[in-house]
Enzyme design. Structure first.
Site, PDB file in Angstrom:
ATOM      1  N   SER A  55     -37.121 -39.497  -3.931  1.00 18.14           N
ATOM      2  CA  SER A  55     -35.581 -39.777  -3.724  1.00 18.14           C
ATOM      3  C   SER A  55     -35.026 -39.152  -2.384  1.00 18.14           C
ATOM      4  O   SER A  55     -33.884 -39.337  -2.037  1.00 18.14           O
ATOM      5  CB  SER A  55     -34.751 -39.657  -5.088  1.00 18.14           C
ATOM      6  OG  SER A  55     -34.783 -38.327  -5.263  1.00 18.14           O
ATOM      7  N   TYR A  56     -35.508 -37.911  -1.689  1.00 15.25           N
ATOM      8  CA  TYR A  56     -34.988 -37.418  -0.880  1.00 15.25           C
ATOM      9  C   TYR A  56     -34.971 -38.335   0.419  1.00 15.25           C
ATOM     10  O   TYR A  56     -36.109 -38.517   0.704  1.00 15.25           O
ATOM     11  CB  TYR A  56     -35.558 -35.891  -0.598  1.00 15.25           C
ATOM     12  CG  TYR A  56     -35.655 -34.891  -1.643  1.00 15.25           C
ATOM     13  CD1 TYR A  56     -34.790 -35.134  -2.756  1.00 15.25           C
ATOM     14  CD2 TYR A  56     -36.468 -33.804  -1.634  1.00 15.25           C
ATOM     15  CE1 TYR A  56     -34.732 -34.237  -3.764  1.00 15.25           C
ATOM     16  CE2 TYR A  56     -36.301 -32.985  -2.693  1.00 15.25           C
ATOM     17  CZ  TYR A  56     -35.669 -33.004  -3.704  1.00 15.25           C
ATOM     18  OH  TYR A  56     -35.424 -32.029  -4.512  1.00 15.25           O
ATOM     19  N   SER A  57     -34.231 -38.602   0.987  1.00 17.63           N
ATOM     20  CA  SER A  57     -32.727 -38.481   0.937  1.00 17.63           C
ATOM     21  C   SER A  57     -31.956 -39.528   0.921  1.00 17.63           C
ATOM     22  O   SER A  57     -31.201 -39.993   1.804  1.00 17.63           O
ATOM     23  CB  SER A  57     -32.144 -37.534   2.148  1.00 17.63           C
ATOM     24  OG  SER A  57     -32.613 -37.980   3.438  1.00 17.63           O
ATOM     25  N   GLY A  66     -37.535 -41.319   0.337  1.00 19.52           N
ATOM     26  CA  GLY A  66     -38.636 -41.360   0.679  1.00 19.52           C
ATOM     27  C   GLY A  66     -38.731 -40.680   2.086  1.00 19.52           C
ATOM     28  O   GLY A  66     -39.973 -40.371   2.737  1.00 19.52           O
ATOM     29  N   GLU A  67     -37.762 -40.468   2.866  1.00 16.70           N
ATOM     30  CA  GLU A  67     -37.697 -39.787   4.370  1.00 16.70           C
ATOM     31  C   GLU A  67     -38.320 -38.437   4.330  1.00 16.70           C
ATOM     32  O   GLU A  67     -39.151 -38.134   5.152  1.00 16.70           O
ATOM     33  CB  GLU A  67     -36.084 -39.895   4.806  1.00 16.70           C
ATOM     34  CG  GLU A  67     -35.575 -41.033   5.140  1.00 16.70           C
ATOM     35  CD  GLU A  67     -35.061 -42.059   3.774  1.00 16.70           C
ATOM     36  OE1 GLU A  67     -34.743 -43.064   3.907  1.00 16.70           O
ATOM     37  OE2 GLU A  67     -35.054 -41.044   2.613  1.00 16.70           O
TER      38      GLU A  67
END
Length: 317
Positions: A55-57, A66-67
């Site tokens: 979930s980041y960010s 997914g970043e």
């Protein structure tokens, strides 16, 4: 040669550096080139334990989640060092893969593997426990991932002592994959979030704790002082409030004295206290810039005296 600072992660065969590098800033407050620089410096210092989540960010405007995994995946590919790093990621909070149903866990893992550009996740955590899903379903899905070779070891974050104990008992009864690590919120100004029942289960069952918010959103770096203005997205929300408490002030005073005695940054002392606590394998802390790293990496070398540890424990009670 000095002895390797690596620590065994619970009952797993993973060996990790005593500081886990938080990946929450990658693709958020640190762009790709900044992130690569931080990752390079961490690895150069002997660091091998990367912490991220699917979930980041997602909370950032324009991001979809997914970043951070994508940045780490690109860095590992560019450096060709997959076998040298232990990658931990988490499931349950990605906007496209919410929750802990068996179907979702397996789909989210595949999506994480793709972003990370790897065929296995070293440590896969349930990010936030979902009590509406039976532990049998969660452990069953995680076990399938382990048997398929997609995951080496499993862990839990943000889980109650009762659910953790229930999960471990089910794993033991059925001979399925078993949690080896726990990621609780834990630091000098947040002790009741781990100490007590949760820590007792971890100690009894041989789990390693990998605490997040290890520096209390920056408060335990010592940069938040009465009247000081700090340029940080997290400043006002979390860290400043500790200045207003008697405990926060006592902790800061003790950290200042001990840091001065060792000629190290305040953050190093706060992390060293945490790393010395029962069950703790490696605190998690993140760095936006290379300049922020040395204070974190110092935890691998700083050994507090019994008196210093006791003073911090007393100040933070």
């Amino acid at each position: 040669m000095t002895a390797s600072p690596l620590r065994k992660l619970g009952s797993s065969d993973l060996e990790v550096f005593p500081l886990s590098l938080g990946g929450n800033v990658f693709g958020w407050t640190a762009d790709e080139s900044q992130s690569f620089a931080v990752l390079d410096a961490y690895a150069a210092a002997g660091g091998n334990f990367l912490d991220t989540a699917d979930s980041y960010s997602a909370w950032v405007d324009g991001n979809s989640g997914g970043e951070s995994e994508t940045v780490i995946g690109k860095w590992v590919a560019a450096r060709g060092n997959r076998d040298d790093v232990v990658i931990a990621t988490k499931v349950s909070q990605h906007p496209d893969f919410p929750g802990l149903t068996a179907t979702n866990i397996k789909a989210a893992a595949d999506a994480s593997l793709q972003r990370l550009g790897t065929d296995h996740i070293d440590l896969y955590y349930t990010h936030f426990d979902k009590t509406e899903v039976p532990v049998e379903e969660i452990i069953g899905a995680l076990d399938e991932l382990v048997k398929a070779g997609k995951v080496r070891a499993i862990g839990a974050s943000n889980i109650s002592a009762a659910r953790l104990a229930e999960s471990l008992a089910f794993s033991d009864r059925e001979g399925l994959a078993r949690y080896v690590a726990l990621q609780p919120q834990y630091n000098l100004v947040s002790r009741d979030t781990y100490e007590g029942e949760l820590q007792a289960v971890a100690a009894r069952e041989g789990l390693a704790a990998v605490p997040y918010y290890a520096l209390a959103s920056g408060f335990l770096t010592g940069k938040y002082r009465p009247g000081a203005t700090v340029d940080s997205p997290r400043a006002a929300a979390g860290a400043g409030k500790h200045l207003e408490t008697e405990r926060g002030q006592k902790v800061l005073a003790a950290l200042d004295d001990i840091a001065e005695a060792h000629t190290v940054p305040v953050a190093t002392v706060a992390l060293a206290w945490l790393a010395s606590r029962p069950t703790v394998a490696a605190p998690i802390a993140s760095a936006r810039t290379v300049a922020q790293l040395p204070a974190l990496l110092g935890v691998a070398e700083l050994v507090l005296t019994e008196e210093e540890t006791a003073r911090l424990t007393e100040a933070s009670a």
